[in-house]
Enzyme design. Structure first.
Site, mmCIF file in Angstrom:
data_model
loop_
_atom_site.group_PDB
_atom_site.id
_atom_site.type_symbol
_atom_site.label_atom_id
_atom_site.label_comp_id
_atom_site.label_asym_id
_atom_site.label_seq_id
_atom_site.Cartn_x
_atom_site.Cartn_y
_atom_site.Cartn_z
ATOM 1 C CB SER A 60 22.303 9.470 13.086
ATOM 2 O OG SER A 60 21.367 9.092 12.096
ATOM 3 C CG HIS A 71 9.656 12.680 16.065
ATOM 4 N ND1 HIS A 71 9.826 12.174 14.805
ATOM 5 C CD2 HIS A 71 10.785 12.373 16.752
ATOM 6 C CE1 HIS A 71 11.008 11.578 14.731
ATOM 7 N NE2 HIS A 71 11.611 11.682 15.906
ATOM 8 N N GLY A 93 17.691 8.594 11.750
ATOM 9 C CA GLY A 93 17.725 7.224 11.230
ATOM 10 C C GLY A 93 18.632 7.028 10.032
ATOM 11 C CE LYS A 125 12.504 7.473 16.093
ATOM 12 N NZ LYS A 125 13.106 7.932 14.853
ATOM 13 C CD GLU A 166 14.748 14.472 16.878
ATOM 14 O OE1 GLU A 166 15.440 13.646 17.459
ATOM 15 O OE2 GLU A 166 13.652 14.195 16.350
HETATM 16 P P1 PGA Z 1 17.598 8.154 15.467
HETATM 17 O O1 PGA Z 1 16.191 8.817 15.811
HETATM 18 O O2 PGA Z 1 18.457 8.259 16.681
HETATM 19 O O3 PGA Z 1 17.264 6.729 15.113
HETATM 20 O O4 PGA Z 1 18.164 8.914 14.325
HETATM 21 C C1 PGA Z 1 16.140 10.019 16.524
HETATM 22 C C2 PGA Z 1 14.727 10.519 16.618
HETATM 23 O O5 PGA Z 1 13.922 10.298 15.721
HETATM 24 O O6 PGA Z 1 14.354 11.138 17.615
#
Ligand code: PGA
Length: 258
Positions: free
Chosen positions: A220, A101, A179, A13, A173
């Protein structure tokens, strides 16, 4: 992609400076080389645009570690201030590109139509799109997960199929799992992968779907739960955000995969 090994995608990111990105990349390459000679997984590193070129230079040697981008524009070239085309990404050695995303759908107001054009542009320049799909918490509470997945699939992939040379990755996702520290259960991931598989088969020949489309999970994922998304029939990998930002922690995760 007949018998897929697992695919791990690190989505960094906008979390790191270029300097931090390079430090992390070097530490990861060292850590991965210590994991052993043969790694039965592919790893994709997705830094920010300004770090792509430098990370790409570091990745020259290891064969199963690839460069990925976090976004792409749908036009080839021209007056589109601030955008980056698939052709330019290809020139930098990028092999995968994240498209759709939920953070871009939310903050940049990306629509399914924009996402569809991005997927097509990526494919045209031999980049494998990593198309992100998933329901919000409210949609899930309303029992709409499957309908949302079907709708996103049918809109984001409308009007084309893959040629025999092209591959696609679909990342399930759930927006609320990103997150949050709360990954979904394995049965949940597998159900969603099944729904995605069915949706794809309604649009594309089954052979194309089974050979050229890989389904992974994101939200996560860390070293305690990574195994839930590995080698699960139709589910073979993960898109990892937060847990890929620290070399030691990410290597610990990769050790579970190797
Ligand atoms: P995360 O993000 O592993 O921090 O939950 C995953 C993503 O946004 O692809």
């Amino acid at each position: 992609m007949t018998k897929p090994s697992n695919l791990l995608i690190a989505n960094w990111k906008m979390s790191l400076s270029v300097k931090q990105t390079l430090t992390l990349t070097k530490a990861l390459l060292k850590g991965v080389s210590n994991l052993g000679k043969f790694l039965d997984f592919s790893l994709v590193l997705c830094p920010t645009f300004p770090a792509l070129s430098a990370v790409g230079t570091l990745l020259k040697k290891p064969a199963n570690i690839y460069l990925g981008a976090q976004d792409v524009f749908w036009k080839g070239h021209g007056p589109y201030t601030g955008e980056v085309s698939a052709e330019i990404l290809n020139e930098l050695g990028v092999k995968y590109v994240i498209v759709g995303h939920s953070e871009r759908r939310q903050y940049l107001k990306e629509t399914d139509d924009m996402i569809r054009h991005k997927v097509m542009a990526a494919l045209q320049y031999n980049l494998t799109p990593v198309l992100c799909l998933g329901e919000t918490y409210a949609q899930r509470q309303a029992g709409q997960r499957d309908a949302v997945l079907h709708q996103q699939l049918s809109r984001d992939l409308a009007g084309f199929s893959l040629t025999s040379q092209q591959n696609l990755v679909i990342a399930y996702e759930p927006v609320w799992a990103i997150g949050s520290g709360k990954a979904v259960s394995q049965s949940d991931m597998l159900q969603a992968a099944e729904v995605i598989e069915q949706g794809l088969r309604q649009m594309w020949p089954s052979e194309t779907v089974s050979r050229q489309v890989r389904i992974i999970y994101g939200g996560s994922v860390d070293d305690t739960n990574i195994k839930t998304c590995l080698n699960q029939g139709r589910l073979n990998g993960a898109l990892v955000g937060g847990a890929s930002l620290q070399a030691a922690g990410f290597i610990k995760l990769l050790r579970q995969v190797a």
